[in-house]
Design a protein around this motif. Structure first.
Motif, short mmCIF file in Angstrom:
data_model
loop_
_atom_site.label_atom_id
_atom_site.label_comp_id
_atom_site.label_asym_id
_atom_site.label_seq_id
_atom_site.Cartn_x
_atom_site.Cartn_y
_atom_site.Cartn_z
N GLY A 298 -12.04 8.02 -6.62
CA GLY A 298 -11.36 8.24 -5.35
C GLY A 298 -9.86 8.26 -5.41
O GLY A 298 -9.19 8.24 -4.38
N CYS A 299 -9.29 8.30 -6.58
CA CYS A 299 -7.83 8.34 -6.73
C CYS A 299 -7.37 9.79 -6.52
O CYS A 299 -7.04 10.49 -7.46
N LEU A 300 -7.38 10.21 -5.25
CA LEU A 300 -7.07 11.59 -4.89
C LEU A 300 -5.94 11.63 -3.86
O LEU A 300 -5.77 10.69 -3.10
N PRO A 301 -5.18 12.72 -3.84
CA PRO A 301 -4.11 12.83 -2.84
C PRO A 301 -4.63 12.61 -1.42
O PRO A 301 -5.71 13.10 -1.05
N GLY A 302 -3.86 11.84 -0.65
CA GLY A 302 -4.23 11.53 0.73
C GLY A 302 -4.91 10.18 0.90
O GLY A 302 -4.97 9.66 2.01
N ASN A 303 -5.41 9.61 -0.18
CA ASN A 303 -6.07 8.30 -0.11
C ASN A 303 -5.05 7.17 -0.22
O ASN A 303 -4.00 7.31 -0.83
N ILE A 304 -5.39 6.04 0.38
CA ILE A 304 -4.52 4.86 0.36
C ILE A 304 -4.84 4.02 -0.86
O ILE A 304 -6.01 3.78 -1.17
N VAL A 305 -3.80 3.58 -1.54
CA VAL A 305 -3.95 2.71 -2.71
C VAL A 305 -3.22 1.40 -2.41
O VAL A 305 -2.14 1.39 -1.83
N GLU A 306 -3.83 0.29 -2.80
CA GLU A 306 -3.24 -1.04 -2.61
C GLU A 306 -3.19 -1.77 -3.94
O GLU A 306 -4.17 -1.76 -4.69
N LEU A 307 -2.06 -2.39 -4.24
CA LEU A 307 -1.96 -3.19 -5.46
C LEU A 307 -2.56 -4.56 -5.18
O LEU A 307 -2.11 -5.28 -4.29
N VAL A 308 -3.61 -4.90 -5.92
CA VAL A 308 -4.33 -6.15 -5.71
C VAL A 308 -3.78 -7.25 -6.60
O VAL A 308 -3.54 -8.37 -6.14
N GLN A 309 -3.58 -6.96 -7.88
CA GLN A 309 -3.18 -7.99 -8.84
C GLN A 309 -2.47 -7.35 -10.02
O GLN A 309 -2.71 -6.19 -10.34
N LYS B 32 0.84 -1.20 0.00
CA LYS B 32 0.00 0.00 0.00
C LYS B 32 0.87 1.24 0.00
O LYS B 32 2.03 1.21 0.40
N GLY B 33 0.28 2.33 -0.45
CA GLY B 33 0.93 3.63 -0.41
C GLY B 33 -0.12 4.71 -0.31
O GLY B 33 -1.30 4.47 -0.57
N ILE B 34 0.29 5.90 0.06
CA ILE B 34 -0.62 7.04 0.15
C ILE B 34 -0.36 7.93 -1.06
O ILE B 34 0.78 8.32 -1.33
N ILE B 35 -1.43 8.26 -1.77
CA ILE B 35 -1.29 9.09 -2.96
C ILE B 35 -0.80 10.48 -2.53
O ILE B 35 -1.41 11.13 -1.69
N LYS B 36 0.32 10.89 -3.13
CA LYS B 36 0.92 12.17 -2.79
C LYS B 36 0.56 13.23 -3.83
O LYS B 36 0.12 14.32 -3.48
N GLU B 37 0.76 12.90 -5.10
CA GLU B 37 0.51 13.84 -6.19
C GLU B 37 0.49 13.09 -7.51
O GLU B 37 0.78 11.90 -7.57
N PHE B 38 0.17 13.83 -8.56
CA PHE B 38 0.20 13.28 -9.91
C PHE B 38 1.33 13.96 -10.66
O PHE B 38 1.45 15.19 -10.63
N ASN C 266 -6.84 -1.10 -5.52
CA ASN C 266 -7.97 -0.80 -4.65
C ASN C 266 -7.73 0.58 -4.04
O ASN C 266 -6.73 0.79 -3.37
N VAL C 267 -8.66 1.50 -4.30
CA VAL C 267 -8.59 2.85 -3.73
C VAL C 267 -9.96 3.15 -3.13
O VAL C 267 -10.96 3.15 -3.84
N ASN C 268 -10.00 3.37 -1.82
CA ASN C 268 -11.27 3.71 -1.15
C ASN C 268 -12.36 2.68 -1.39
O ASN C 268 -13.52 3.04 -1.55
N GLY C 269 -12.00 1.42 -1.50
CA GLY C 269 -13.00 0.39 -1.73
C GLY C 269 -13.37 0.20 -3.19
O GLY C 269 -14.13 -0.70 -3.53
N SER C 270 -12.85 1.04 -4.07
CA SER C 270 -13.09 0.90 -5.51
C SER C 270 -11.95 0.09 -6.11
O SER C 270 -10.78 0.43 -5.95
N HIS C 271 -12.30 -0.97 -6.80
CA HIS C 271 -11.30 -1.78 -7.49
C HIS C 271 -11.21 -1.29 -8.92
O HIS C 271 -12.22 -1.24 -9.63
#
Length: 79
Positions: free
Chosen positions: A32-43, A13-19, A54-59
């Protein structure tokens, strides 16, 4: 260059910092792919593209090229 979504390993997992680019698909922002949200690599697909996150429950399935544009800061569950 720092950590980005394409650098994650499955389950990390990581926390989105910027684009890193000004242009990012609006659909990612809506999901929900916004700065401050947690992103997890699923597959990761067999040929390494696309990747499934997975970002904020959205796959979301995104191309590796787009994933490189999302800069992250390390996520520590202790924080």
């Amino acid at each position: 260059m720092g950590l980005n979504v394409a650098d994650l390993r499955r389950g990390e997992k990581g926390i989105i910092k910027e684009f890193t680019e000004d242009v990012l698909p609006i659909k990612l922002l809506e999901l929900g792919c916004l700065p401050g949200n947690i992103v997890e690599l699923v597959q990761v697909a067999p040929l390494r593209d696309p990747i499934y996150i997975n970002v904020n429950g959205s796959h979301i399935a995104i191309r590796r090229e787009v994933a490189r544009q999302i800069a992250l800061e390390p996520f520590s569950p202790d924080e």
